[in-house]
Design an enzyme around this catalytic site. Structure first.
Site, mmCIF file in Angstrom:
data_model
loop_
_atom_site.group_PDB
_atom_site.id
_atom_site.type_symbol
_atom_site.label_atom_id
_atom_site.label_comp_id
_atom_site.label_asym_id
_atom_site.label_seq_id
_atom_site.Cartn_x
_atom_site.Cartn_y
_atom_site.Cartn_z
ATOM 1 N N PRO A 2 -7.255 10.411 13.118
ATOM 2 C CA PRO A 2 -8.434 9.627 12.970
ATOM 3 C C PRO A 2 -9.716 9.988 13.673
ATOM 4 C CG PRO A 2 -6.554 8.276 13.035
ATOM 5 C CD PRO A 2 -6.106 9.661 13.189
ATOM 6 N N GLU A 3 -9.809 10.050 14.911
ATOM 7 C CA GLU A 3 -11.158 10.042 15.499
ATOM 8 C C GLU A 3 -11.758 11.449 15.595
ATOM 9 O OE1 GLU A 3 -11.459 7.118 18.671
ATOM 10 O OE2 GLU A 3 -9.442 6.461 18.220
ATOM 11 N N LYS A 61 -16.073 11.205 11.469
ATOM 12 C CA LYS A 61 -14.687 11.387 11.023
ATOM 13 C C LYS A 61 -14.599 11.903 9.593
ATOM 14 C CE LYS A 61 -13.908 7.285 13.793
ATOM 15 N NZ LYS A 61 -13.648 5.831 13.716
ATOM 16 N N HIS A 95 4.991 11.779 0.991
ATOM 17 C CA HIS A 95 3.596 11.359 1.020
ATOM 18 C C HIS A 95 2.605 12.473 0.696
ATOM 19 C CE1 HIS A 95 5.679 8.721 4.119
ATOM 20 N NE2 HIS A 95 5.534 7.954 3.073
ATOM 21 N N ARG A 115 -0.277 6.100 4.491
ATOM 22 C CA ARG A 115 -0.814 4.773 4.167
ATOM 23 C C ARG A 115 -1.887 4.780 3.080
ATOM 24 N NH1 ARG A 115 -2.046 1.916 9.809
ATOM 25 N NH2 ARG A 115 -2.418 0.139 8.446
ATOM 26 N N ARG A 271 -7.627 -5.877 15.775
ATOM 27 C CA ARG A 271 -6.889 -4.765 16.364
ATOM 28 C C ARG A 271 -6.780 -5.026 17.848
ATOM 29 N NH1 ARG A 271 -11.070 -0.496 14.047
ATOM 30 N NH2 ARG A 271 -9.375 0.952 14.447
#
Length: 291
Positions: A2-3, A61, A95, A115, A271
């Site tokens: 992610p980041e 990102k 996936h 996801r 979160r």
DNA sequence: CTTATGACCTGCAAGC
DNA sequence: TGCTTGCAGGTCATAA
């Protein structure tokens, strides 16, 4: 992955392995992976086939492989996306969403995403504030590691906000690349509580927060990024190890390395936030807030 | 314009 | 052993 530091690790891998190669064939295994390519999966494949990759870029990102014809293959990894450079002979993993093979018959590019919050799309390049970026990236602010990032200007933008500082740090239209991990780490380093209202912070406090973000993301990048499990890896499938250097994120119940008060975890924006209750004093409750 | 909330997904761990 | 619940690195549309 992610980041910013994790995405930059991926960008470097793509630059090393994909530059100058021509796409020969594309397979889309899950339509959601290309939902941001509005003309559809078939058009996505058509756009890519025969295109040469001429550069690998990143803003925050978002990352993109620039193609001939004023276009780019844009990608966002979402929460669980991976871009892997792999031998064509190797077995497809769970996936696997999109697969690109190249005309030289060498390694192929695979987009894997558990996801499916991540996506790939071919987009045209547009001009925005003197920069040339893909259409879908035009609304994203510069990130703090970009060479044209203007710290003073960003401090002003942040201090113009009435939202809490952590929410502002996570707003990719104010400053990009910072996610939940590095927001918590930057705030901890700066000794600022994430619930303090951005507008109420001094210029020097906001400057310290941003400098801390730059510092922690630079250190993380040098260690290959942060990963807690096999979900976040570089293009070769290897994990970074900055997780060992985290001071706040995920450290709830452990002593703060600066003052040894116990790190607290609390719910924030659906979160979690992690902070030291002593080094990062919470704001005084506001009159209207009912707790 | 700004801010707040939930939707979009899968899989894992913890608790019962 | 199941079952339920909560949680995870993100962004975006929508409502107020």
């Amino acid at each position: 992955m992610p980041e910013l530091p994790e995405v930059e690790v991926v960008r470097r891998g793509l630059e090393a392995h994909i530059l100058g190669r021509t796409c020969a064939k594309v397979a889309v295994y899950h339509p959601r992976a290309v939902r941001r390519h509005l003309a559809g999966g078939a058009d996505f494949c058509r756009e890519l086939t025969g295109s040469e990759v001429v550069a690998a870029h990143r803003r925050g990102k978002f990352l993109w492989l620039e193609l001939s014809g004023n276009r780019a293959l844009v990608g966002h990894l979402g929460m669980s996306g991976q871009l892997l450079v792999q031998d064509p002979q190797s077995a497809a993993q769970a996936h696997l969403r999109v697969q690109l093979t190249f005309s030289d018959g060498g390694s192929e590019l695979r987009f894997i995403d558990q996801r499916t919050f991540g996506w790939l799309a071919v987009q045209i390049m547009v001009h925005r504030n003197g920069a040339r970026v893909p259409q879908g990236v035009a609304h994203i602010a510069l990130d703090p590691l970009h060479e044209e990032f203007d710290l003073a200007r960003c401090v002003t933008a942040i201090r113009g906000r009435t939202a809490e500082i952590k929410r502002v740090l996570l707003n990719q239209q104010v400053v990009s690349g910072i996610g939940n991990i590095y927001a918590d780490e930057a705030l901890w380093r700066a000794g600022v509580h994430g619930r303090r209202v951005a507008q109420s912070l001094s210029k020097s406090a906001v400057t310290t927060v941003l400098r801390s973000a730059i510092e922690v993301m630079t250190e993380a990048l040098a260690q290959g990024g942060t990963s807690f499990d096999a979900l976040y890896v570089n293009v070769n499938g290897a994990s970074g190890y900055f997780d060992r250097s985290l001071s706040a994120y995920g450290q709830q119940g452990r002593p703060c390395s600066r003052c040894s008060a116990l790190i607290v975890r609390e719910s924030f924006m659906n979160r979690s936030s992690h902070f030291c209750p002593r080094c990062q004093p919470p704001p005084r409750a506001r009159a209207v807030t009912s707790r």
